[in-house]
Motif scaffolding. Structure first.
Motif, PDB file in Angstrom:
ATOM      1  N   THR A   1       0.835  -1.144  -0.149  1.00  0.00           N
ATOM      2  CA  THR A   1       0.055   0.056  -0.122  1.00  0.00           C
ATOM      3  C   THR A   1       0.768   1.215   0.030  1.00  0.00           C
ATOM      4  O   THR A   1       1.949   1.212   0.346  1.00  0.00           O
ATOM      5  N   VAL A   2       0.115   2.350  -0.433  1.00  0.00           N
ATOM      6  CA  VAL A   2       0.963   3.769  -0.460  1.00  0.00           C
ATOM      7  C   VAL A   2       0.213   4.567   0.521  1.00  0.00           C
ATOM      8  O   VAL A   2      -0.884   4.862   0.826  1.00  0.00           O
ATOM      9  N   ALA A   3       1.116   5.121   1.457  1.00  0.00           N
ATOM     10  CA  ALA A   3       0.500   5.974   2.675  1.00  0.00           C
ATOM     11  C   ALA A   3       0.866   7.371   1.990  1.00  0.00           C
ATOM     12  O   ALA A   3       1.719   8.138   2.148  1.00  0.00           O
ATOM     13  N   THR A   4      -0.299   7.864   1.344  1.00  0.00           N
ATOM     14  CA  THR A   4      -0.336   9.292   0.917  1.00  0.00           C
ATOM     15  C   THR A   4      -0.182  10.383   1.872  1.00  0.00           C
ATOM     16  O   THR A   4      -0.060  11.320   1.289  1.00  0.00           O
ATOM     17  N   LYS A   8      -3.200  14.219  -7.462  1.00  0.00           N
ATOM     18  CA  LYS A   8      -4.478  14.194  -8.130  1.00  0.00           C
ATOM     19  C   LYS A   8      -4.685  12.332  -8.120  1.00  0.00           C
ATOM     20  O   LYS A   8      -5.901  12.049  -7.901  1.00  0.00           O
ATOM     21  N   ALA A   9      -3.789  11.744  -8.101  1.00  0.00           N
ATOM     22  CA  ALA A   9      -3.912  10.221  -7.985  1.00  0.00           C
ATOM     23  C   ALA A   9      -4.351   9.823  -6.713  1.00  0.00           C
ATOM     24  O   ALA A   9      -5.344   9.012  -6.660  1.00  0.00           O
ATOM     25  N   ALA A  10      -4.046  10.488  -5.599  1.00  0.00           N
ATOM     26  CA  ALA A  10      -4.750  10.226  -4.153  1.00  0.00           C
ATOM     27  C   ALA A  10      -5.911  10.909  -4.116  1.00  0.00           C
ATOM     28  O   ALA A  10      -6.853  10.031  -3.573  1.00  0.00           O
ATOM     29  N   GLU A  11      -6.399  11.849  -4.829  1.00  0.00           N
ATOM     30  CA  GLU A  11      -7.749  12.383  -4.591  1.00  0.00           C
ATOM     31  C   GLU A  11      -8.680  11.412  -5.638  1.00  0.00           C
ATOM     32  O   GLU A  11      -9.816  11.034  -5.218  1.00  0.00           O
ATOM     33  N   TYR A  17      -8.158   8.077  -6.035  1.00  0.00           N
ATOM     34  CA  TYR A  17      -8.327   6.901  -5.327  1.00  0.00           C
ATOM     35  C   TYR A  17      -9.177   7.006  -4.191  1.00  0.00           C
ATOM     36  O   TYR A  17      -9.760   6.456  -3.484  1.00  0.00           O
ATOM     37  N   GLY A  18      -9.298   8.267  -3.580  1.00  0.00           N
ATOM     38  CA  GLY A  18      -9.790   8.682  -2.473  1.00  0.00           C
ATOM     39  C   GLY A  18      -9.029   9.050  -1.171  1.00  0.00           C
ATOM     40  O   GLY A  18      -8.554   8.257  -0.581  1.00  0.00           O
ATOM     41  N   LYS A  19      -9.071  10.181  -1.047  1.00  0.00           N
ATOM     42  CA  LYS A  19      -8.093  10.789   0.068  1.00  0.00           C
ATOM     43  C   LYS A  19      -8.692  10.011   1.544  1.00  0.00           C
ATOM     44  O   LYS A  19      -7.530   9.771   2.080  1.00  0.00           O
ATOM     45  N   SER A  20      -9.773   9.600   1.541  1.00  0.00           N
ATOM     46  CA  SER A  20     -10.256   9.120   2.738  1.00  0.00           C
ATOM     47  C   SER A  20     -10.171   7.448   2.897  1.00  0.00           C
ATOM     48  O   SER A  20     -10.213   7.092   3.980  1.00  0.00           O
ATOM     49  N   ASN A  21     -10.059   7.142   1.699  1.00  0.00           N
ATOM     50  CA  ASN A  21      -9.516   5.548   1.403  1.00  0.00           C
ATOM     51  C   ASN A  21      -8.209   5.282   2.315  1.00  0.00           C
ATOM     52  O   ASN A  21      -7.290   5.705   1.688  1.00  0.00           O
ATOM     53  N   ALA A  22      -8.345   4.539   3.190  1.00  0.00           N
ATOM     54  CA  ALA A  22      -6.817   4.403   3.951  1.00  0.00           C
ATOM     55  C   ALA A  22      -6.095   3.311   3.399  1.00  0.00           C
ATOM     56  O   ALA A  22      -4.949   3.371   3.457  1.00  0.00           O
TER      57      ALA A  22
END
Length: 113
Positions: free
Chosen positions: A46-49, A81-84, A86-91
């Motif tokens: 996983t990636v910790a944005t 943008k990729a984090a947004e 994918y969903g910023k709230s998506n852990a």
């Protein structure tokens, strides 16, 4: 079915359900293979944005080294943008899916041809 094939199926489901797109399965498979053994480790899969150091690693090791992009603000913007997307709230943001989004964003599918 191999463990990698199971993970690719899981990643495709993530793209469909969380991003609302139909994945390019050939590209997703190649990006997943390119991630190497990191996909099998719970932490590195996983990636910790929310962690700036992790985002620097994504930028330097993936965008600059792997995709051959030049450093600059456009890389940080694309990561955001990729984090947004994918969903910023998506852990739980899977590395292969995050990288897939970045490849698509920059039109760098030819790196995996």
């Amino acid at each position: 079915m191999s463990k990698r094939d199971e993970l690719i199926g899981k990643y495709a489901d993530e793209i469909r359900s969380k991003i609302g797109q139909e994945p390019d399965m050939d590209l997703l498979r190649k990006v997943t293979i390119g991630c190497g053994p990191s996909i099998y480790n719970r932490d590195s899969a996983t990636v910790a944005t929310s962690q700036p150091k992790e985002m620097e690693t994504v930028k330097n090791n993936f965008l600059i080294r792997k995709l051959g992009l030049s450093d600059g603000p456009k890389l940080d913007d694309a990561i955001d943008k990729a984090a947004e997307t994918y969903g910023k709230s998506n852990a739980t943001k899977y590395r292969a899916v995050f990288y897939y989004l970045l490849v698509k964003h920059f039109g760098k599918e030819n790196v995996y041809a």
